[in-house]
Design a protein around this motif. Structure first.
Motif, PDB file in Angstrom:
ATOM      1  N   GLU A 156      58.391  26.682  33.597  1.00 16.37           N
ATOM      2  CA  GLU A 156      59.496  26.871  32.663  1.00 16.37           C
ATOM      3  C   GLU A 156      60.838  26.782  33.373  1.00 16.37           C
ATOM      4  OE1 GLU A 156      58.938  30.499  30.603  1.00 16.37           O
ATOM      5  OE2 GLU A 156      57.194  29.799  29.469  1.00 16.37           O
ATOM      6  N   ASP A 161      56.833  19.027  32.817  1.00 15.50           N
ATOM      7  CA  ASP A 161      55.671  18.987  31.936  1.00 15.50           C
ATOM      8  C   ASP A 161      54.424  19.516  32.627  1.00 15.50           C
ATOM      9  OD1 ASP A 161      57.068  17.880  29.793  1.00 15.50           O
ATOM     10  OD2 ASP A 161      56.833  15.856  30.576  1.00 15.50           O
ATOM     11  N   ARG A 178      52.144  21.519  30.102  1.00 10.93           N
ATOM     12  CA  ARG A 178      52.607  21.844  28.763  1.00 10.93           C
ATOM     13  C   ARG A 178      51.881  20.978  27.737  1.00 10.93           C
ATOM     14  NH1 ARG A 178      56.864  24.719  28.392  1.00 10.93           N
ATOM     15  NH2 ARG A 178      57.648  23.965  30.391  1.00 10.93           N
ATOM     16  N   ARG A 179      51.267  21.622  26.744  1.00 15.71           N
ATOM     17  CA  ARG A 179      50.552  20.900  25.695  1.00 15.71           C
ATOM     18  C   ARG A 179      51.488  20.578  24.537  1.00 15.71           C
ATOM     19  NH1 ARG A 179      45.226  24.131  24.262  1.00 15.71           N
ATOM     20  NH2 ARG A 179      44.884  22.182  23.122  1.00 15.71           N
ATOM     21  N   GLU A 180      51.059  19.640  23.697  1.00 23.79           N
ATOM     22  CA  GLU A 180      51.886  19.229  22.559  1.00 23.79           C
ATOM     23  C   GLU A 180      52.164  20.391  21.613  1.00 23.79           C
ATOM     24  OE1 GLU A 180      50.159  15.926  20.584  1.00 23.79           O
ATOM     25  OE2 GLU A 180      50.359  14.556  22.282  1.00 23.79           O
ATOM     26  N   SER A 181      51.250  21.346  21.559  1.00 21.26           N
ATOM     27  CA  SER A 181      51.423  22.494  20.669  1.00 21.26           C
ATOM     28  C   SER A 181      52.487  23.462  21.178  1.00 21.26           C
ATOM     29  CB  SER A 181      50.090  23.237  20.523  1.00 21.26           C
ATOM     30  OG  SER A 181      49.670  23.754  21.780  1.00 21.26           O
ATOM     31  N   GLY A 182      52.916  23.268  22.450  1.00 18.41           N
ATOM     32  CA  GLY A 182      53.871  24.193  23.042  1.00 18.41           C
ATOM     33  C   GLY A 182      53.215  25.220  23.936  1.00 18.41           C
ATOM     34  N   ASP A 183      51.880  25.333  23.844  1.00 18.29           N
ATOM     35  CA  ASP A 183      51.151  26.239  24.729  1.00 18.29           C
ATOM     36  C   ASP A 183      51.030  25.613  26.116  1.00 18.29           C
ATOM     37  OD1 ASP A 183      50.716  28.064  22.663  1.00 18.29           O
ATOM     38  OD2 ASP A 183      48.951  26.964  21.974  1.00 18.29           O
ATOM     39  N   VAL A 184      50.433  26.361  27.021  1.00 15.04           N
ATOM     40  CA  VAL A 184      50.261  25.892  28.395  1.00 15.04           C
ATOM     41  C   VAL A 184      48.781  25.767  28.711  1.00 15.04           C
ATOM     42  CG1 VAL A 184      50.660  26.442  30.832  1.00 15.04           C
ATOM     43  CG2 VAL A 184      52.438  26.901  29.145  1.00 15.04           C
TER      44      VAL A 184
END
Length: 203
Positions: A156, A161, A178-184
Protein backbone atom coordinates in the motif's frame (compact mmCIF):
# COMPACT_ATOMS: atom_id res chain seq x y z
CA UNK A 1 16.71 13.30 7.82
CA UNK A 2 18.70 13.57 4.58
CA UNK A 3 16.86 15.16 1.65
CA UNK A 4 18.17 14.55 -1.88
CA UNK A 5 16.84 16.49 -4.87
CA UNK A 6 17.23 15.28 -8.44
CA UNK A 7 16.06 16.56 -11.82
CA UNK A 8 15.46 14.50 -14.95
CA UNK A 9 15.06 16.18 -18.35
CA UNK A 10 14.40 19.55 -16.75
CA UNK A 11 15.80 22.55 -14.90
CA UNK A 12 14.42 23.30 -11.46
CA UNK A 13 14.72 26.75 -9.91
CA UNK A 14 16.13 27.32 -6.45
CA UNK A 15 12.74 28.66 -5.40
CA UNK A 16 11.01 25.37 -6.27
CA UNK A 17 13.75 23.35 -4.57
CA UNK A 18 13.43 25.39 -1.37
CA UNK A 19 9.66 24.98 -1.51
CA UNK A 20 10.07 21.21 -1.91
CA UNK A 21 12.41 20.93 1.09
CA UNK A 22 10.10 23.02 3.26
CA UNK A 23 6.99 21.03 2.33
CA UNK A 24 8.50 17.57 2.80
CA UNK A 25 9.97 18.57 6.16
CA UNK A 26 6.50 19.69 7.24
CA UNK A 27 4.85 16.55 5.85
CA UNK A 28 7.26 14.15 7.55
CA UNK A 29 6.43 15.60 10.96
CA UNK A 30 3.47 13.23 10.81
CA UNK A 31 5.87 10.32 11.11
CA UNK A 32 9.34 10.71 12.63
CA UNK A 33 10.89 7.44 11.47
CA UNK A 34 11.97 8.66 8.03
CA UNK A 35 15.73 8.22 7.57
CA UNK A 36 16.22 9.73 4.12
CA UNK A 37 14.01 11.21 1.45
CA UNK A 38 14.50 11.76 -2.27
CA UNK A 39 12.59 14.20 -4.48
CA UNK A 40 12.85 13.68 -8.23
CA UNK A 41 11.58 16.35 -10.64
CA UNK A 42 10.85 15.38 -14.24
CA UNK A 43 9.27 16.94 -17.31
CA UNK A 44 7.90 15.45 -20.52
CA UNK A 45 8.87 17.27 -23.71
CA UNK A 46 5.92 16.02 -25.76
CA UNK A 47 3.30 18.83 -25.74
CA UNK A 48 0.50 16.29 -26.24
CA UNK A 49 1.14 14.68 -22.86
CA UNK A 50 -1.17 16.06 -20.14
CA UNK A 51 0.44 17.12 -16.86
CA UNK A 52 3.98 17.25 -18.29
CA UNK A 53 5.61 18.17 -14.97
CA UNK A 54 6.16 15.35 -12.52
CA UNK A 55 7.41 14.98 -8.96
CA UNK A 56 8.21 11.66 -7.29
CA UNK A 57 8.93 11.54 -3.56
CA UNK A 58 10.57 8.46 -2.06
CA UNK A 59 10.83 8.28 1.73
CA UNK A 60 12.72 5.46 3.43
CA UNK A 61 12.82 4.19 6.96
CA UNK A 62 14.15 0.98 8.45
CA UNK A 63 12.39 -1.82 6.57
CA UNK A 64 9.86 0.23 4.60
CA UNK A 65 9.69 2.64 1.67
CA UNK A 66 6.94 5.15 0.89
CA UNK A 67 6.54 6.52 -2.63
CA UNK A 68 4.24 9.35 -3.71
CA UNK A 69 3.92 10.69 -7.26
CA UNK A 70 2.31 13.91 -8.48
CA UNK A 71 1.76 15.50 -11.87
CA UNK A 72 0.63 18.86 -13.16
CA UNK A 73 1.13 21.71 -15.61
CA UNK A 74 4.16 22.87 -13.62
CA UNK A 75 6.33 21.60 -10.78
CA UNK A 76 4.46 23.64 -8.16
CA UNK A 77 1.24 21.79 -8.97
CA UNK A 78 2.97 18.42 -9.22
CA UNK A 79 4.73 18.98 -5.88
CA UNK A 80 1.49 19.83 -4.08
CA UNK A 81 -0.13 16.66 -5.42
CA UNK A 82 2.82 14.49 -4.41
CA UNK A 83 2.97 16.05 -0.93
CA UNK A 84 -0.75 15.42 -0.38
CA UNK A 85 -0.30 11.76 -1.31
CA UNK A 86 2.80 11.46 0.86
CA UNK A 87 0.90 12.78 3.88
CA UNK A 88 -1.93 10.28 3.31
CA UNK A 89 0.57 7.42 3.05
CA UNK A 90 2.42 8.48 6.20
CA UNK A 91 -0.83 8.78 8.19
CA UNK A 92 -1.88 5.32 7.00
CA UNK A 93 1.52 3.91 7.94
CA UNK A 94 1.40 5.47 11.41
CA UNK A 95 -2.13 4.15 11.99
CA UNK A 96 -1.05 0.64 11.01
CA UNK A 97 1.88 0.72 13.43
CA UNK A 98 -0.34 1.95 16.26
CA UNK A 99 -2.85 -0.83 15.56
CA UNK A 100 -0.05 -3.39 15.48
CA UNK A 101 1.22 -2.16 18.83
CA UNK A 102 -2.24 -2.55 20.33
CA UNK A 103 -2.51 -6.10 19.03
CA UNK A 104 0.90 -6.94 20.48
CA UNK A 105 -0.27 -5.69 23.88
CA UNK A 106 -3.40 -7.80 23.68
CA UNK A 107 -5.79 -4.90 23.22
CA UNK A 108 -6.91 -6.45 19.93
CA UNK A 109 -6.89 -10.03 18.65
CA UNK A 110 -3.46 -11.05 17.43
CA UNK A 111 -2.96 -11.85 13.76
CA UNK A 112 -2.28 -15.52 13.18
CA UNK A 113 0.34 -14.89 10.52
CA UNK A 114 -2.06 -15.51 7.63
CA UNK A 115 -4.02 -13.15 5.45
CA UNK A 116 -7.80 -13.49 5.25
CA UNK A 117 -9.47 -14.53 2.02
CA UNK A 118 -6.38 -15.03 -0.09
CA UNK A 119 -7.87 -17.46 -2.60
CA UNK A 120 -6.50 -16.56 -6.01
CA UNK A 121 -8.72 -16.52 -9.03
CA UNK A 122 -8.11 -19.11 -11.73
CA UNK A 123 -6.36 -17.95 -14.86
CA UNK A 124 -8.24 -18.28 -18.13
CA UNK A 125 -7.76 -21.43 -20.17
CA UNK A 126 -7.81 -19.68 -23.55
CA UNK A 127 -4.61 -20.06 -25.53
CA UNK A 128 -2.73 -16.90 -26.42
CA UNK A 129 -1.59 -16.74 -30.03
CA UNK A 130 0.41 -13.55 -29.56
CA UNK A 131 4.21 -13.78 -29.80
CA UNK A 132 6.08 -14.42 -26.59
CA UNK A 133 7.05 -11.06 -25.04
CA UNK A 134 10.73 -10.46 -24.39
CA UNK A 135 12.36 -9.15 -21.23
CA UNK A 136 13.18 -5.50 -21.84
CA UNK A 137 14.11 -4.50 -18.30
CA UNK A 138 15.70 -6.19 -15.32
CA UNK A 139 15.56 -5.03 -11.74
CA UNK A 140 17.07 -6.62 -8.66
CA UNK A 141 16.68 -5.82 -4.99
CA UNK A 142 17.27 -7.49 -1.66
CA UNK A 143 14.30 -9.47 -0.38
CA UNK A 144 13.42 -8.16 3.06
CA UNK A 145 12.29 -10.71 5.68
CA UNK A 146 8.83 -9.75 6.95
CA UNK A 147 5.46 -11.28 7.73
CA UNK A 148 2.64 -11.12 5.16
CA UNK A 149 0.80 -8.38 7.06
CA UNK A 150 3.90 -6.17 6.85
CA UNK A 151 4.20 -6.92 3.13
CA UNK A 152 0.60 -5.78 2.60
CA UNK A 153 1.46 -2.51 4.32
CA UNK A 154 4.50 -2.10 2.07
CA UNK A 155 2.32 -2.85 -0.97
CA UNK A 156 0.00 0.00 0.00
CA UNK A 157 2.82 2.39 0.84
CA UNK A 158 4.45 1.88 -2.56
CA UNK A 159 1.16 1.85 -4.48
CA UNK A 160 2.27 -1.19 -6.47
CA UNK A 161 0.18 -4.06 -7.80
CA UNK A 162 2.44 -6.68 -6.18
CA UNK A 163 5.29 -6.94 -3.68
CA UNK A 164 7.94 -9.67 -3.44
CA UNK A 165 9.43 -10.49 -0.04
CA UNK A 166 10.88 -13.23 2.12
CA UNK A 167 8.34 -14.68 4.56
CA UNK A 168 9.90 -14.23 7.99
CA UNK A 169 7.92 -17.17 9.30
CA UNK A 170 8.93 -19.71 6.65
CA UNK A 171 12.04 -18.26 5.04
CA UNK A 172 10.49 -18.79 1.59
CA UNK A 173 9.87 -16.18 -1.14
CA UNK A 174 6.29 -14.87 -1.15
CA UNK A 175 4.31 -12.34 -3.20
CA UNK A 176 1.35 -10.26 -2.11
CA UNK A 177 -0.71 -8.82 -4.95
CA UNK A 178 -3.74 -6.65 -5.45
CA UNK A 179 -6.82 -8.41 -6.85
CA UNK A 180 -9.46 -6.83 -9.07
CA UNK A 181 -11.91 -6.95 -6.16
CA UNK A 182 -9.60 -4.69 -4.14
CA UNK A 183 -8.59 -7.49 -1.77
CA UNK A 184 -5.04 -8.77 -1.47
CA UNK A 185 -3.78 -12.20 -2.54
CA UNK A 186 -0.77 -14.12 -1.25
CA UNK A 187 1.43 -16.42 -3.33
CA UNK A 188 3.64 -18.67 -1.23
CA UNK A 189 6.68 -19.97 -3.07
CA UNK A 190 8.32 -23.20 -1.94
CA UNK A 191 11.58 -24.81 -3.02
CA UNK A 192 11.67 -28.28 -4.53
CA UNK A 193 13.22 -29.66 -1.35
CA UNK A 194 10.48 -28.14 0.78
CA UNK A 195 7.77 -29.51 -1.51
CA UNK A 196 9.31 -32.99 -1.44
CA UNK A 197 9.64 -32.88 2.33
CA UNK A 198 6.00 -31.84 2.69
CA UNK A 199 4.90 -34.63 0.35
CA UNK A 200 6.97 -37.16 2.25
CA UNK A 201 5.60 -35.99 5.57
CA UNK A 202 2.04 -36.41 4.41
CA UNK A 203 2.55 -39.92 3.07
Amino acid sequence: MDIILRARNCEVSSKVKDEARRKVEHATRIFDRIIDLEICFSEEVNPRIPNPAGVEITARSKGHTVRAVGGGDDHHEALDQAIARLERQLRRWKTRLVDRGRRAKGDEPKANGHLPDLRATRAGDDADDDPMPSIVRRKSFELTPMFPEEAVLQLELLGHDFYLFTNAGTGEPNVVYRRESGDVGLIEGVTSASAMAAAGGGA
